[in-house]
Design a protein around this motif. Structure first.
Motif: not given
Length: 107
Positions: A17, A21, A76-77
């Protein structure tokens, strides 16, 4: 790797990533809604593909008897939650495990 020495081909390339992340996972079978999302588990994403990701999390954060196909929501984030399912669990020690998630929603 299989016994014949041929490694299975993946449909999508895995990639690191890059930036950190963090995945947050809520083990629930529901439509994604950022307002009501409450993470049960969280951890750094180790690798990601177009259709899923692998992350490290506390084993105690998984529901008892968690197995392949368990529905969940994943964030995700800063992305909003999306539907996913648990594909595999690999214990790393008594307290930590690596899990694989398959995204059910298009990204």
């Amino acid at each position: 790797m299989s016994e014949s020495g041929n490694s299975p081909k993946r449909r999508h390339m895995r990639f690191d990533p890059g930036d950190v992340v963090v995945a947050q996972v809520q083990f629930i079978d529901a439509e994604p809604d950022d307002q009501f999302f409450k993470a049960d588990a969280a951890g750094p994403v180790l690798d990601e593909s177009y259709t899923g990701c692998a992350l490290v999390t506390l084993a105690s954060a998984l529901p008892e008897g968690a197995e392949q196909g368990l529905p969940c929501l994943v964030k995700l984030n800063r992305l909003g939650p999306m539907r996913a399912e648990l594909r595999w669990v690999k214990p790393l020690d008594d307290e930590v495990c690596k899990i694989g998630l398959h995204y059910l929603d298009a990204r």
